[in-house]
Scaffold this motif. Sequence first.
Motif, PDB file in Angstrom:
ATOM      1  N   ALA A 183       0.839  -1.213   0.000  1.00  0.00           N
ATOM      2  CA  ALA A 183       0.000   0.000   0.000  1.00  0.00           C
ATOM      3  C   ALA A 183       0.865   1.251   0.000  1.00  0.00           C
ATOM      4  O   ALA A 183       0.546   2.235  -0.687  1.00  0.00           O
ATOM      5  CB  ALA A 183      -0.926  -0.010   1.218  1.00  0.00           C
ATOM      6  N   THR A 186       2.325   1.707  -3.472  1.00  0.00           N
ATOM      7  CA  THR A 186       1.281   2.174  -4.394  1.00  0.00           C
ATOM      8  C   THR A 186       0.972   3.651  -4.155  1.00  0.00           C
ATOM      9  O   THR A 186       0.811   4.432  -5.103  1.00  0.00           O
ATOM     10  CB  THR A 186       0.007   1.336  -4.211  1.00  0.00           C
ATOM     11  OG1 THR A 186       0.301  -0.037  -4.477  1.00  0.00           O
ATOM     12  CG2 THR A 186      -1.097   1.813  -5.146  1.00  0.00           C
ATOM     13  N   GLU A 187       0.876   4.035  -2.875  1.00  0.00           N
ATOM     14  CA  GLU A 187       0.627   5.441  -2.542  1.00  0.00           C
ATOM     15  C   GLU A 187       1.748   6.328  -3.084  1.00  0.00           C
ATOM     16  O   GLU A 187       1.497   7.399  -3.656  1.00  0.00           O
ATOM     17  CB  GLU A 187       0.509   5.614  -1.027  1.00  0.00           C
ATOM     18  CG  GLU A 187       0.247   7.052  -0.611  1.00  0.00           C
ATOM     19  CD  GLU A 187       0.299   7.250   0.896  1.00  0.00           C
ATOM     20  OE1 GLU A 187       0.174   8.406   1.336  1.00  0.00           O
ATOM     21  OE2 GLU A 187       0.488   6.262   1.631  1.00  0.00           O
ATOM     22  N   LYS A 190       1.406   6.769  -6.821  1.00  0.00           N
ATOM     23  CA  LYS A 190       0.311   7.680  -7.202  1.00  0.00           C
ATOM     24  C   LYS A 190       0.704   9.137  -6.938  1.00  0.00           C
ATOM     25  O   LYS A 190       0.468  10.018  -7.769  1.00  0.00           O
ATOM     26  CB  LYS A 190      -0.954   7.329  -6.412  1.00  0.00           C
ATOM     27  CG  LYS A 190      -2.185   8.091  -6.887  1.00  0.00           C
ATOM     28  CD  LYS A 190      -3.425   7.591  -6.186  1.00  0.00           C
ATOM     29  CE  LYS A 190      -4.690   8.226  -6.798  1.00  0.00           C
ATOM     30  NZ  LYS A 190      -4.631   9.673  -6.909  1.00  0.00           N
ATOM     31  N   LEU A 191       1.311   9.378  -5.778  1.00  0.00           N
ATOM     32  CA  LEU A 191       1.753  10.741  -5.461  1.00  0.00           C
ATOM     33  C   LEU A 191       2.790  11.216  -6.469  1.00  0.00           C
ATOM     34  O   LEU A 191       2.745  12.355  -6.942  1.00  0.00           O
ATOM     35  CB  LEU A 191       2.345  10.783  -4.050  1.00  0.00           C
ATOM     36  CG  LEU A 191       1.360  10.654  -2.884  1.00  0.00           C
ATOM     37  CD1 LEU A 191       2.111  10.525  -1.574  1.00  0.00           C
ATOM     38  CD2 LEU A 191       0.418  11.853  -2.835  1.00  0.00           C
ATOM     39  N   THR A 201       3.762  16.586  -0.561  1.00  0.00           N
ATOM     40  CA  THR A 201       4.124  15.272  -1.094  1.00  0.00           C
ATOM     41  C   THR A 201       5.531  14.872  -0.673  1.00  0.00           C
ATOM     42  O   THR A 201       5.783  13.711  -0.325  1.00  0.00           O
ATOM     43  CB  THR A 201       4.014  15.274  -2.627  1.00  0.00           C
ATOM     44  OG1 THR A 201       2.667  15.618  -2.996  1.00  0.00           O
ATOM     45  CG2 THR A 201       4.349  13.913  -3.205  1.00  0.00           C
ATOM     46  N   ARG A 204       5.309  13.710   2.810  1.00  0.00           N
ATOM     47  CA  ARG A 204       4.671  12.394   2.908  1.00  0.00           C
ATOM     48  C   ARG A 204       5.619  11.288   2.468  1.00  0.00           C
ATOM     49  O   ARG A 204       5.676  10.222   3.098  1.00  0.00           O
ATOM     50  CB  ARG A 204       3.398  12.364   2.061  1.00  0.00           C
ATOM     51  CG  ARG A 204       2.689  11.005   2.040  1.00  0.00           C
ATOM     52  CD  ARG A 204       2.385  10.502   3.427  1.00  0.00           C
ATOM     53  NE  ARG A 204       1.871   9.144   3.426  1.00  0.00           N
ATOM     54  CZ  ARG A 204       1.949   8.312   4.427  1.00  0.00           C
ATOM     55  NH1 ARG A 204       2.551   8.687   5.560  1.00  0.00           N
ATOM     56  NH2 ARG A 204       1.444   7.099   4.349  1.00  0.00           N
ATOM     57  N   TYR A 230       9.062   1.822  -4.494  1.00  0.00           N
ATOM     58  CA  TYR A 230       9.007   3.086  -3.756  1.00  0.00           C
ATOM     59  C   TYR A 230      10.131   4.022  -4.216  1.00  0.00           C
ATOM     60  O   TYR A 230       9.895   5.213  -4.470  1.00  0.00           O
ATOM     61  CB  TYR A 230       9.128   2.851  -2.252  1.00  0.00           C
ATOM     62  CG  TYR A 230       9.417   4.131  -1.502  1.00  0.00           C
ATOM     63  CD1 TYR A 230       8.397   5.023  -1.209  1.00  0.00           C
ATOM     64  CD2 TYR A 230      10.721   4.479  -1.155  1.00  0.00           C
ATOM     65  CE1 TYR A 230       8.662   6.228  -0.577  1.00  0.00           C
ATOM     66  CE2 TYR A 230      10.993   5.674  -0.519  1.00  0.00           C
ATOM     67  CZ  TYR A 230       9.968   6.546  -0.236  1.00  0.00           C
ATOM     68  OH  TYR A 230      10.230   7.732   0.377  1.00  0.00           O
TER      69      TYR A 230
END
Length: 461
Positions: A183, A186-187, A190-191, A201, A204, A230
């Motif tokens: 997850a 994936t996050e 997307k960011l 961003t 994060r 990542y």
Amino acid sequence: MTNRPHDRANANQQDPQSQPKPQPRPQPKPSPAALANNRTAVKGAQALTGSVHIPHNDPAKWGRVEDDGTAYVVTSHGERHIGDFKAGTPEEGLAHFGARYDDVSTEIALLEMRLTTHPEEARRIRSDAAKIREDLDTAAIIGDIESLQTRLASIATQSVGVEQQVESLKERRRSEATERKEALATEAEKLAADSTDWKATGDRLRAIVDEWKSIKGVDRKTDDQLWKRYAAARDNFRKRRGAHFAELDRNRMAVKNVKENLVERAEALQDSTDWAETSRAYRELMKEWKAAGRAHRDVDDKLWQRFRAAQDKFFDARKANDAKRDEEFLANAQAKQKLLDDYDAKVDPSTHGVEKSREALHELQEKWEDIGYVPRGQVREFEDKIAAVERRVSEAADAEWRRTDPEAQSRIAQFQAKADQYSQEAEAAEAKGNSKKAATLREQAAQWQQWADTAAAAIES
């Protein structure tokens, strides 16, 4: 004195004097310090968990020590020679071998406790239990050896189930940890692909690293694959952010050049005394400044200070000039007010008629223009005053024209003639006894009379 074993055990054994004494495997005698450490460990575990239980041992039930120091333990298979005690009395020997039994029981109790408190060590606990079990047949201890065997067998059985539970739990945690990292990867992707909120961003993505480090249990291969995802997303975001700010820097440099030009133009106008034209020029420069965008903050601020300083210099000079001019125009305002006061009675159509009032108004207007400007703050006031005088004459002229308009007079005469005609016809019909016709004619006469009166009122207003 000879210690006797428990009656139940004694009934199932042969006379020891009729049997050859077995030669036990030599057992290392534990040091007092080692025995004390075992007991201390168990007491500490009991204090921490409250779950360790060590069964009470009465060595007198399970063995004996002869007067010559020969020691025996009783099991379901009979009596077994375990060694010799020469360091004291038989009672002391019995206590000694009973204490050694307690030490073994203590070790087993620790394994039982560890199986509960450290289930991840189940395989090692099972191995340790097997080693203790292997030594029990020749151990120089007096006590319920079969109960120790039962406890060790229970540990072995339970450890298998515990190990399976641990593996199942480990697998579930590994799956959950993998899902969490999946997850996060994936996050991050997307960011990195969509976000233009560069600061939030970036924060994060850094927080994801901290969260990533806190997640344990993912197998190395999967972890490496997810980390590559990542890292690739983070690199993609950094490239996009770098390109954005590089473009922003280029734009800001272009804005800097535009605003430097605007500043030069503003400074070139700051000493102008062409107040109206230069004011319009500064308004246009301000529009261009707002449309140009922003340069780097420190550069933009410095350029704005120069631009504003040039503006302020010009407008301060204009303001000072206006103030000086208003002083000069104050006398003009006083003269115009006196002129209005002098001509107020002369420009009065109700007294002097329209023509004379119009002649007086023309004189007033010529003198008004000759006087010149009034202070800026009084311009509207005096425009309204002269307009009121002009409106007085024009309204009187309009009223007079309406009263003397031939067409209007002719129209009134026609309406009145019709009204009179219908009135006479109504009287004639009434004289002949035709009341119904007379009533109709009177209504028509009244309608025409109303129109005549309205037309007459219109030219008098």
